[in-house]
Design an enzyme around this catalytic site. Structure first.
Site, PDB file in Angstrom:
ATOM      1  N   GLU A  38       0.861  -1.192   0.000  1.00  0.00           N
ATOM      2  CA  GLU A  38       0.000   0.000   0.000  1.00  0.00           C
ATOM      3  C   GLU A  38       0.895   1.239   0.000  1.00  0.00           C
ATOM      4  O   GLU A  38       1.749   1.385   0.875  1.00  0.00           O
ATOM      5  CB  GLU A  38      -0.912  -0.027   1.237  1.00  0.00           C
ATOM      6  CG  GLU A  38      -1.558   1.297   1.596  1.00  0.00           C
ATOM      7  CD  GLU A  38      -2.405   1.903   0.471  1.00  0.00           C
ATOM      8  OE1 GLU A  38      -3.218   1.196  -0.113  1.00  0.00           O
ATOM      9  OE2 GLU A  38      -2.206   3.108   0.181  1.00  0.00           O
ATOM     10  N   CYS A  48     -14.917   6.891   3.063  1.00  0.00           N
ATOM     11  CA  CYS A  48     -16.270   7.471   3.084  1.00  0.00           C
ATOM     12  C   CYS A  48     -16.497   8.359   4.310  1.00  0.00           C
ATOM     13  O   CYS A  48     -17.365   9.227   4.293  1.00  0.00           O
ATOM     14  CB  CYS A  48     -17.313   6.347   3.094  1.00  0.00           C
ATOM     15  SG  CYS A  48     -16.936   5.018   1.946  1.00  0.00           S
ATOM     16  N   TYR A 432     -44.594  -1.410   8.829  1.00  0.00           N
ATOM     17  CA  TYR A 432     -45.271  -0.156   9.208  1.00  0.00           C
ATOM     18  C   TYR A 432     -45.461  -0.068  10.717  1.00  0.00           C
ATOM     19  O   TYR A 432     -45.874  -1.031  11.362  1.00  0.00           O
ATOM     20  CB  TYR A 432     -46.659  -0.069   8.543  1.00  0.00           C
ATOM     21  CG  TYR A 432     -47.601   0.857   9.304  1.00  0.00           C
ATOM     22  CD1 TYR A 432     -47.340   2.232   9.358  1.00  0.00           C
ATOM     23  CD2 TYR A 432     -48.700   0.364  10.006  1.00  0.00           C
ATOM     24  CE1 TYR A 432     -48.169   3.080  10.087  1.00  0.00           C
ATOM     25  CE2 TYR A 432     -49.540   1.207  10.727  1.00  0.00           C
ATOM     26  CZ  TYR A 432     -49.269   2.565  10.775  1.00  0.00           C
ATOM     27  OH  TYR A 432     -50.068   3.407  11.490  1.00  0.00           O
TER      28      TYR A 432
HETATM   29  C1  LIG Z   1     -14.692  11.393   0.291  1.00  0.00           C
HETATM   30  C2  LIG Z   1     -15.211  10.068  -0.134  1.00  0.00           C
HETATM   31  C3  LIG Z   1     -16.441   9.634   0.318  1.00  0.00           C
HETATM   32  C4  LIG Z   1     -16.940   8.400  -0.080  1.00  0.00           C
HETATM   33  N1  LIG Z   1     -18.172   8.017   0.379  1.00  0.00           N
HETATM   34  C5  LIG Z   1     -18.678   6.824  -0.005  1.00  0.00           C
HETATM   35  C6  LIG Z   1     -19.939   6.385   0.486  1.00  0.00           C
HETATM   36  O1  LIG Z   1     -20.583   7.075   1.278  1.00  0.00           O
HETATM   37  N2  LIG Z   1     -20.411   5.181   0.075  1.00  0.00           N
HETATM   38  C7  LIG Z   1     -19.709   4.378  -0.799  1.00  0.00           C
HETATM   39  O2  LIG Z   1     -20.178   3.279  -1.133  1.00  0.00           O
HETATM   40  N3  LIG Z   1     -18.492   4.765  -1.267  1.00  0.00           N
HETATM   41  C8  LIG Z   1     -17.978   5.952  -0.893  1.00  0.00           C
HETATM   42  N4  LIG Z   1     -16.732   6.341  -1.344  1.00  0.00           N
HETATM   43  C9  LIG Z   1     -16.016   5.472  -2.290  1.00  0.00           C
HETATM   44  C10 LIG Z   1     -15.219   4.393  -1.572  1.00  0.00           C
HETATM   45  O3  LIG Z   1     -14.385   4.979  -0.624  1.00  0.00           O
HETATM   46  C11 LIG Z   1     -14.410   3.616  -2.593  1.00  0.00           C
HETATM   47  O4  LIG Z   1     -15.285   3.067  -3.539  1.00  0.00           O
HETATM   48  C12 LIG Z   1     -13.596   2.501  -1.977  1.00  0.00           C
HETATM   49  O5  LIG Z   1     -12.675   2.987  -1.062  1.00  0.00           O
HETATM   50  C13 LIG Z   1     -12.863   1.737  -3.079  1.00  0.00           C
HETATM   51  O6  LIG Z   1     -12.058   0.768  -2.514  1.00  0.00           O
HETATM   52  P1  LIG Z   1     -10.809   0.209  -3.331  1.00  0.00           P
HETATM   53  O7  LIG Z   1     -10.102  -0.711  -2.405  1.00  0.00           O
HETATM   54  O8  LIG Z   1     -11.264  -0.314  -4.644  1.00  0.00           O
HETATM   55  O9  LIG Z   1      -9.942   1.487  -3.685  1.00  0.00           O
HETATM   56  P2  LIG Z   1      -9.241   2.538  -2.728  1.00  0.00           P
HETATM   57  O10 LIG Z   1     -10.000   2.726  -1.485  1.00  0.00           O
HETATM   58  O11 LIG Z   1      -8.967   3.727  -3.582  1.00  0.00           O
HETATM   59  O12 LIG Z   1      -7.885   1.827  -2.377  1.00  0.00           O
HETATM   60  C14 LIG Z   1      -6.883   1.628  -3.321  1.00  0.00           C
HETATM   61  C15 LIG Z   1      -5.568   1.693  -2.603  1.00  0.00           C
HETATM   62  O13 LIG Z   1      -4.546   1.322  -3.508  1.00  0.00           O
HETATM   63  C16 LIG Z   1      -3.407   2.105  -3.209  1.00  0.00           C
HETATM   64  N5  LIG Z   1      -2.561   2.105  -4.400  1.00  0.00           N
HETATM   65  C17 LIG Z   1      -2.859   2.605  -5.618  1.00  0.00           C
HETATM   66  N6  LIG Z   1      -1.843   2.405  -6.459  1.00  0.00           N
HETATM   67  C18 LIG Z   1      -0.885   1.743  -5.769  1.00  0.00           C
HETATM   68  C19 LIG Z   1       0.405   1.269  -6.098  1.00  0.00           C
HETATM   69  N7  LIG Z   1       0.886   1.410  -7.319  1.00  0.00           N
HETATM   70  N8  LIG Z   1       1.121   0.648  -5.140  1.00  0.00           N
HETATM   71  C20 LIG Z   1       0.610   0.494  -3.876  1.00  0.00           C
HETATM   72  N9  LIG Z   1      -0.593   0.950  -3.517  1.00  0.00           N
HETATM   73  C21 LIG Z   1      -1.336   1.553  -4.452  1.00  0.00           C
HETATM   74  C22 LIG Z   1      -3.971   3.468  -2.859  1.00  0.00           C
HETATM   75  O14 LIG Z   1      -3.081   4.217  -2.067  1.00  0.00           O
HETATM   76  C23 LIG Z   1      -5.238   3.094  -2.110  1.00  0.00           C
HETATM   77  O15 LIG Z   1      -5.054   3.065  -0.720  1.00  0.00           O
HETATM   78  C24 LIG Z   1     -16.187   7.573  -0.948  1.00  0.00           C
HETATM   79  C25 LIG Z   1     -14.942   7.984  -1.411  1.00  0.00           C
HETATM   80  C26 LIG Z   1     -14.449   9.214  -1.011  1.00  0.00           C
HETATM   81  C27 LIG Z   1     -13.107   9.647  -1.514  1.00  0.00           C
END
Ligand SMILES: Cc1cc2nc3c(=O)[nH]c(=O)nc-3n(C[C@H](O)[C@H](O)[C@H](O)COP(=O)(O)OP(=O)(O)OC[C@H]3O[C@@H](n4cnc5c(N)ncnc54)[C@H](O)[C@@H]3O)c2cc1C
Length: 457
Positions: A38, A48, A432
């Site tokens: 990571e 979120c 309800y």
């Molecule tokens: C402000 C905000 C609010 C949100 N609110 C909601 C909500 O209310 N409800 C909902 O369903 N979703 C919400 N989301 C979306 C949700 O957070 C994401 O869909 C979810 O985190 C995706 O998970 P993921 O593991 O696919 O990707 P991510 O959470 O983006 O994780 C990917 C990880 O990979 C790492 N990474 C990337 N490239 C590399 C690399 N080359 N080498 C090593 N590490 C790497 C990154 O640092 C990151 O930590 C929100 C997102 C944000 C930003």
């Protein structure tokens, strides 16, 4: 971890889709060696929750972290390395090139199985001044810490939020709560582009009532800078003074590594996977925000980046990586948020999406109450539903309303998964009692109106 263990699963990305896969794979195969890399400082964090940390509802960013690398090691025998960026994937040699960002050195790591969970990246427009201090995206915890710190230390007075999607709305609310004057600029003529215009109008009304200055149909052209810091946002129509800017104009799948390595992408630009989360390359899997999904209502491939989907697809990948057989059915486009006391939810197809698919559709709208009318804190709820003309197939729903309104969308999401017609939804046995709902729930009233229209056609 001992070298004589079984195969080595290497995971890129230590959040929802990466670590849920790791945990599932561990459950399925105790012999598997599992390593996650990571690039950020945390694993399994709740992105979120970041707007609510900035707002002050959550005390510290650490509260957003579900499991640390130490806990993964202790509870799951998983080696999760933070501040380790994967820079390259070599599919032929089955290696990844990793940069240890603390030691500033790179090393090559062999894998037998690779899981890509690199998430999505915020879009940063290439506009003059966009890299000035005080202009923020909100994607990872350090972003939220920076915004929080800036509010504490610099006491900004005026904020401009660029983008009226759910992150923009949640940030507008957070910044208002921190005492800033908030302007929200949106290029489209409405906020929340995933809603129809009439439903989005209700959301805009709430924002204005809360005190957000709303500028719709107005594109940002550049940023004014003073002493290296942002001082204003220049739109096509005016200059909005700003001490702090938050960009929430959308995201794109983070597919750089996969693409460079030759892992095929799909038509949406996200990684192409099958329903078991397998990419087209043997032993390479992917899940979460970096992959595309199958939309169960439209039948099309879509890029929908949400935590709900990331956790599920990560879990599916993990079961399969561990030798099981789990399949992801697809998505129906369910999403929910809230601004102030107003909850906003949608699922399936809205009118614009139905039109784009060339579907003949009918809609119905119902304005009701969240609880029995006589109940003290009963609030308004607006429900819009869409069905296919002729067949009466339910296509989607949108809800905007007071506390308790939003989660009713799950009834619609379930109906979409089941492929129900509106006539089959009219008499659903929903719960309800006066403190939680009227005897005819507003979602059923909307569906009833739509079913009547379908019958009359
Ligand atoms: C402000 C905000 C609010 C949100 N609110 C909601 C909500 O209310 N409800 C909902 O369903 N979703 C919400 N989301 C979306 C949700 O957070 C994401 O869909 C979810 O985190 C995706 O998970 P993921 O593991 O696919 O990707 P991510 O959470 O983006 O994780 C990917 C990880 O990979 C790492 N990474 C990337 N490239 C590399 C690399 N080359 N080498 C090593 N590490 C790497 C990154 O640092 C990151 O930590 C929100 C997102 C944000 C930003």
């Amino acid at each position: 971890m001992s070298a004589q263990k079984g195969e080595h699963l290497v995971i890129i990305g230590g959040d929802a889709a990466g670590m849920s896969a790791a945990a599932q794979a561990r459950r399925m195969r105790p012999d598997l060696r599992i390593t996650a890399f990571e690039e950020g400082p945390y694993t399994s964090y709740g992105a979120c929750g970041m707007p609510y940390y900035i707002e002050g509802l959550i005390e510290k960013p650490e509260n957003l972290i579900a499991r640390t690398p130490e806990a993964f090691k202790k509870k799951n025998d998983i080696d999760a390395h933070v501040l380790h960026r994967v820079e390259e994937i070599d599919l032929k040699k089955k290696t990844v090139l990793v940069r240890d960002m603390q030691e500033d050195k790179t090393f090559s790591q062999r894998y037998d199985l690779l899981h890509i969970a690199t998430g999505a990246l915020p879009i940063r427009p290439k506009l003059p001044g966009v890299n000035a201090e005080g202009i923020h995206s909100l994607s990872i915890i350090p972003d939220s810490v920076k915004i929080h710190q800036e509010i504490e230390e610099r006491s900004p007075q005026r904020a401009v939020v660029v983008g009226g999607g759910y992150i923009g709305l949640e940030m507008a609310e957070a910044l208002l709560a921190r005492g800033l004057e908030v302007s929200l600029v949106e290029l489209m003529p409405q906020v929340m582009s995933t809603l129809d215009e009439d439903m989005a109008g209700l959301v805009a009304g709430t924002l204005k009532e809360m005190g957000v200055r709303l500028y719709l149909d107005e594109g940002v052209e550049s940023f004014e800078i003073s002493n290296g810091r942002v001082a204003g946002v220049k739109t096509a129509k005016q200059l909005l003074p700003a001490d702090l800017v938050v960009l929430g104009i959308g995201i794109r799948p983070n597919t750089v590594l996969a693409k460079e390595a030759g892992v095929p992408l799909g038509e949406t630009g996200a990684i192409l996977v099958d329903d078991r989360m397998r990419t087209e390359v043997p032993d390479v899997w992917a899940a979460g925000d970096c992959v595309e999904s199958h939309h169960l209502v439209s039948g099309k491939k879509v890029f929908i980046a949400l935590g709900t989907v990331a956790n599920k697809t990560g879990r599916i990948a993990g079961i399969n990586l561990g030798g099981g057989d789990a399949r992801f059915p697809g998505v129906v486009g369910t999403a929910i948020t809230k601004v102030g006391e107003t909850e906003i939810a949608r699922t399936g197809l809205n009118v614009r999406e139905a039109e784009k698919l060339g579907l003949d559709y009918l809609t119905a709208f119902n304005k009701g109450r969240t609880k029995a009318r006589y109940f003290p804190d009963s609030g308004p709820i607006a429900v819009k539903v869409v069905a296919e003309k002729g067949t009466g197939r339910f296509l989607g729903g949108q809800i905007v309303g007071a506390v308790g309104a939003g989660k009713r969308i799950d009834v619609f999401a379930t109906a979409l998964h089941a492929g129900l017609k509106v006539s089959e939804m009219m008499y659903l046995d929903l719960a309800y009692a006066p403190p939680v709902s009227p005897v005819w729930d507003p979602v059923l009233v909307a569906v009833g109106k739509l079913a009547a229209k379908v019958r009359l056609e």
